[in-house]
Motif scaffolding. Sequence first.
Motif, PDB file in Angstrom:
ATOM      1  N   THR A 153      31.953  55.680  66.468  1.00  0.00           N
ATOM      2  CA  THR A 153      31.683  54.901  67.691  1.00  0.00           C
ATOM      3  C   THR A 153      32.835  54.951  68.700  1.00  0.00           C
ATOM      4  O   THR A 153      32.779  54.255  69.711  1.00  0.00           O
ATOM      5  N   THR A 154      33.881  55.734  68.398  1.00  0.00           N
ATOM      6  CA  THR A 154      34.997  55.861  69.345  1.00  0.00           C
ATOM      7  C   THR A 154      35.393  57.333  69.447  1.00  0.00           C
ATOM      8  O   THR A 154      34.805  58.182  68.771  1.00  0.00           O
ATOM      9  N   HIS A 155      36.414  57.605  70.252  1.00  0.00           N
ATOM     10  CA  HIS A 155      36.889  58.993  70.411  1.00  0.00           C
ATOM     11  C   HIS A 155      37.840  59.394  69.291  1.00  0.00           C
ATOM     12  O   HIS A 155      38.292  60.532  69.241  1.00  0.00           O
ATOM     13  N   TYR A 156      38.172  58.486  68.383  1.00  0.00           N
ATOM     14  CA  TYR A 156      39.165  58.805  67.341  1.00  0.00           C
ATOM     15  C   TYR A 156      38.614  59.823  66.343  1.00  0.00           C
ATOM     16  O   TYR A 156      37.504  59.669  65.823  1.00  0.00           O
ATOM     17  N   ALA A 157      39.422  60.848  66.079  1.00  0.00           N
ATOM     18  CA  ALA A 157      39.079  61.807  65.028  1.00  0.00           C
ATOM     19  C   ALA A 157      39.439  61.168  63.683  1.00  0.00           C
ATOM     20  O   ALA A 157      40.310  60.296  63.622  1.00  0.00           O
ATOM     21  N   PRO A 158      38.795  61.593  62.595  1.00  0.00           N
ATOM     22  CA  PRO A 158      39.088  60.976  61.298  1.00  0.00           C
ATOM     23  C   PRO A 158      40.574  60.967  60.951  1.00  0.00           C
ATOM     24  O   PRO A 158      41.087  59.982  60.425  1.00  0.00           O
ATOM     25  N   GLU A 159      41.268  62.052  61.256  1.00  0.00           N
ATOM     26  CA  GLU A 159      42.700  62.117  60.907  1.00  0.00           C
ATOM     27  C   GLU A 159      43.543  61.096  61.672  1.00  0.00           C
ATOM     28  O   GLU A 159      44.702  60.866  61.341  1.00  0.00           O
ATOM     29  N   GLN A 160      42.980  60.539  62.716  1.00  0.00           N
ATOM     30  CA  GLN A 160      43.720  59.554  63.526  1.00  0.00           C
ATOM     31  C   GLN A 160      43.456  58.114  63.069  1.00  0.00           C
ATOM     32  O   GLN A 160      43.870  57.179  63.743  1.00  0.00           O
ATOM     33  N   VAL A 161      42.750  57.970  61.950  1.00  0.00           N
ATOM     34  CA  VAL A 161      42.355  56.625  61.506  1.00  0.00           C
ATOM     35  C   VAL A 161      42.937  56.330  60.124  1.00  0.00           C
ATOM     36  O   VAL A 161      42.929  57.192  59.235  1.00  0.00           O
ATOM     37  N   ALA A 162      43.455  55.134  59.965  1.00  0.00           N
ATOM     38  CA  ALA A 162      43.935  54.680  58.647  1.00  0.00           C
ATOM     39  C   ALA A 162      43.495  53.243  58.440  1.00  0.00           C
ATOM     40  O   ALA A 162      43.330  52.481  59.400  1.00  0.00           O
ATOM     41  N   MET A 163      43.297  52.900  57.186  1.00  0.00           N
ATOM     42  CA  MET A 163      42.918  51.519  56.872  1.00  0.00           C
ATOM     43  C   MET A 163      43.931  50.947  55.877  1.00  0.00           C
ATOM     44  O   MET A 163      44.205  51.547  54.840  1.00  0.00           O
ATOM     45  N   THR A 164      44.477  49.785  56.202  1.00  0.00           N
ATOM     46  CA  THR A 164      45.471  49.146  55.342  1.00  0.00           C
ATOM     47  C   THR A 164      44.993  47.769  54.916  1.00  0.00           C
ATOM     48  O   THR A 164      44.568  46.961  55.745  1.00  0.00           O
ATOM     49  N   TYR A 165      45.058  47.530  53.616  1.00  0.00           N
ATOM     50  CA  TYR A 165      44.790  46.191  53.081  1.00  0.00           C
ATOM     51  C   TYR A 165      46.135  45.513  52.828  1.00  0.00           C
ATOM     52  O   TYR A 165      47.055  46.124  52.280  1.00  0.00           O
ATOM     53  N   TRP A 166      46.221  44.231  53.198  1.00  0.00           N
ATOM     54  CA  TRP A 166      47.367  43.410  52.817  1.00  0.00           C
ATOM     55  C   TRP A 166      46.869  42.334  51.873  1.00  0.00           C
ATOM     56  O   TRP A 166      45.877  41.644  52.167  1.00  0.00           O
ATOM     57  N   PHE A 167      47.537  42.218  50.738  1.00  0.00           N
ATOM     58  CA  PHE A 167      47.127  41.256  49.702  1.00  0.00           C
ATOM     59  C   PHE A 167      48.111  40.087  49.694  1.00  0.00           C
ATOM     60  O   PHE A 167      49.305  40.273  49.440  1.00  0.00           O
ATOM     61  N   VAL A 168      47.595  38.904  49.991  1.00  0.00           N
ATOM     62  CA  VAL A 168      48.418  37.692  50.050  1.00  0.00           C
ATOM     63  C   VAL A 168      47.783  36.664  49.125  1.00  0.00           C
ATOM     64  O   VAL A 168      46.602  36.345  49.262  1.00  0.00           O
ATOM     65  N   GLN A 169      48.570  36.154  48.187  1.00  0.00           N
ATOM     66  CA  GLN A 169      48.007  35.199  47.229  1.00  0.00           C
ATOM     67  C   GLN A 169      48.552  33.802  47.483  1.00  0.00           C
ATOM     68  O   GLN A 169      49.778  33.628  47.583  1.00  0.00           O
ATOM     69  N   PRO A 170      47.653  32.800  47.562  1.00  0.00           N
ATOM     70  CA  PRO A 170      48.102  31.450  47.889  1.00  0.00           C
ATOM     71  C   PRO A 170      49.075  30.864  46.880  1.00  0.00           C
ATOM     72  O   PRO A 170      50.058  30.234  47.262  1.00  0.00           O
ATOM     73  N   GLU A 171      48.820  31.078  45.595  1.00  0.00           N
ATOM     74  CA  GLU A 171      49.659  30.406  44.588  1.00  0.00           C
ATOM     75  C   GLU A 171      50.894  31.215  44.212  1.00  0.00           C
ATOM     76  O   GLU A 171      51.760  30.764  43.496  1.00  0.00           O
ATOM     77  N   GLU A 172      50.954  32.435  44.663  1.00  0.00           N
ATOM     78  CA  GLU A 172      52.020  33.312  44.196  1.00  0.00           C
ATOM     79  C   GLU A 172      53.265  33.217  45.077  1.00  0.00           C
ATOM     80  O   GLU A 172      53.183  33.012  46.276  1.00  0.00           O
ATOM     81  N   THR A 173      54.404  33.394  44.454  1.00  0.00           N
ATOM     82  CA  THR A 173      55.640  33.438  45.226  1.00  0.00           C
ATOM     83  C   THR A 173      56.013  34.885  45.540  1.00  0.00           C
ATOM     84  O   THR A 173      56.959  35.143  46.280  1.00  0.00           O
ATOM     85  N   SER A 174      55.256  35.836  44.972  1.00  0.00           N
ATOM     86  CA  SER A 174      55.575  37.247  45.192  1.00  0.00           C
ATOM     87  C   SER A 174      55.268  37.640  46.637  1.00  0.00           C
ATOM     88  O   SER A 174      54.449  37.027  47.313  1.00  0.00           O
ATOM     89  N   GLU A 175      55.935  38.694  47.080  1.00  0.00           N
ATOM     90  CA  GLU A 175      55.745  39.187  48.443  1.00  0.00           C
ATOM     91  C   GLU A 175      54.345  39.782  48.603  1.00  0.00           C
ATOM     92  O   GLU A 175      53.801  40.342  47.649  1.00  0.00           O
ATOM     93  N   PRO A 176      53.780  39.693  49.816  1.00  0.00           N
ATOM     94  CA  PRO A 176      52.504  40.378  50.066  1.00  0.00           C
ATOM     95  C   PRO A 176      52.649  41.877  49.810  1.00  0.00           C
ATOM     96  O   PRO A 176      53.710  42.448  50.059  1.00  0.00           O
ATOM     97  N   GLN A 177      51.595  42.471  49.329  1.00  0.00           N
ATOM     98  CA  GLN A 177      51.619  43.912  49.057  1.00  0.00           C
ATOM     99  C   GLN A 177      50.512  44.595  49.843  1.00  0.00           C
ATOM    100  O   GLN A 177      49.505  43.955  50.202  1.00  0.00           O
ATOM    101  N   SER A 178      50.679  45.889  50.077  1.00  0.00           N
ATOM    102  CA  SER A 178      49.681  46.591  50.894  1.00  0.00           C
ATOM    103  C   SER A 178      49.235  47.890  50.227  1.00  0.00           C
ATOM    104  O   SER A 178      49.914  48.423  49.341  1.00  0.00           O
TER     105      SER A 178
END
Length: 251
Positions: A153-178
């Motif tokens: 739906t846009t002009h972006y070629a597949p190689e120009q696209v990335a998807m990143t998940y960030w994982f944040v846990q409410p009870e955890e003291t650990s740093e968010p991970q991606s």
Amino acid sequence: MMRLSQTQLNLIEACPRRFQHSFLEQLGSPLTAEQQARLGWGTKFHRMVQQYAIGLPVTTLDAIDPEVAQLQSCVRSLVSAAPAVFTTDVYSHSEYRRTWEFQGYLFTVIYDLLLMGDEAQIFDWKTYGRPVRSNQLAENWQTRLYPLVLTMTTHYAPEQVAMTYWFVQPEETSEPQSLTFRYSVAQRDRDLQALAGLLDRLATWLQTYAQGHPFPQTTAHSACHGCSFVRRCQREDASVQSWNEVQEVGL
Ligand code: SF4
């Protein structure tokens, strides 16, 4: 025209009968109090990150309410783990919705955050721990559909696209991970082919369902683990409910 989301694609793939019960017949069991609390927390977290992303000062004041304090702390953790995401000069869209039509179905995606520069970066916030095996997430329809819809739906070629998940846990003291998945022409072609096949099968099942035949049950009994339809399907040997079965509520 039927609308389909990544959640529904995952369900159809995991068990067509479950899709029938959940979405065609709107059956299902109410969430437990714990599940409702987790969903509520996730929704508030998404809203707070969205507020931060559009420049509202959500993390500057110390909150008296413990839940708000916890939310603020998690947003601070996310921002300090990924500062470039929130300070970029490129176009930034929060809770950004796009719709794409394919084979007579409408696919709507909502990006938690989308950065549109020379490259397009899709971000999604998850309020649970980073999965041990990334290949499961790579195969999830969210990871496949979100970049696919953007490239279609846009002009972006597949190689120009990335998807990143960030994982944040409410009870955890650990740093968010991606976890980041870069898109490619080969992956887009695989996804298009897989989606076309899935939609062909869905069309057949919808046709036979209209004639009184139920959708097929999964042959993998392990997929019944945590499903609320085990009694209806006479698969009660797999009736332990798992939190991971509950999808996050998007805003
Ligand atoms: S119990 Fe198993 S077969 Fe029945 S809907 Fe759930 S996953 Fe599908």
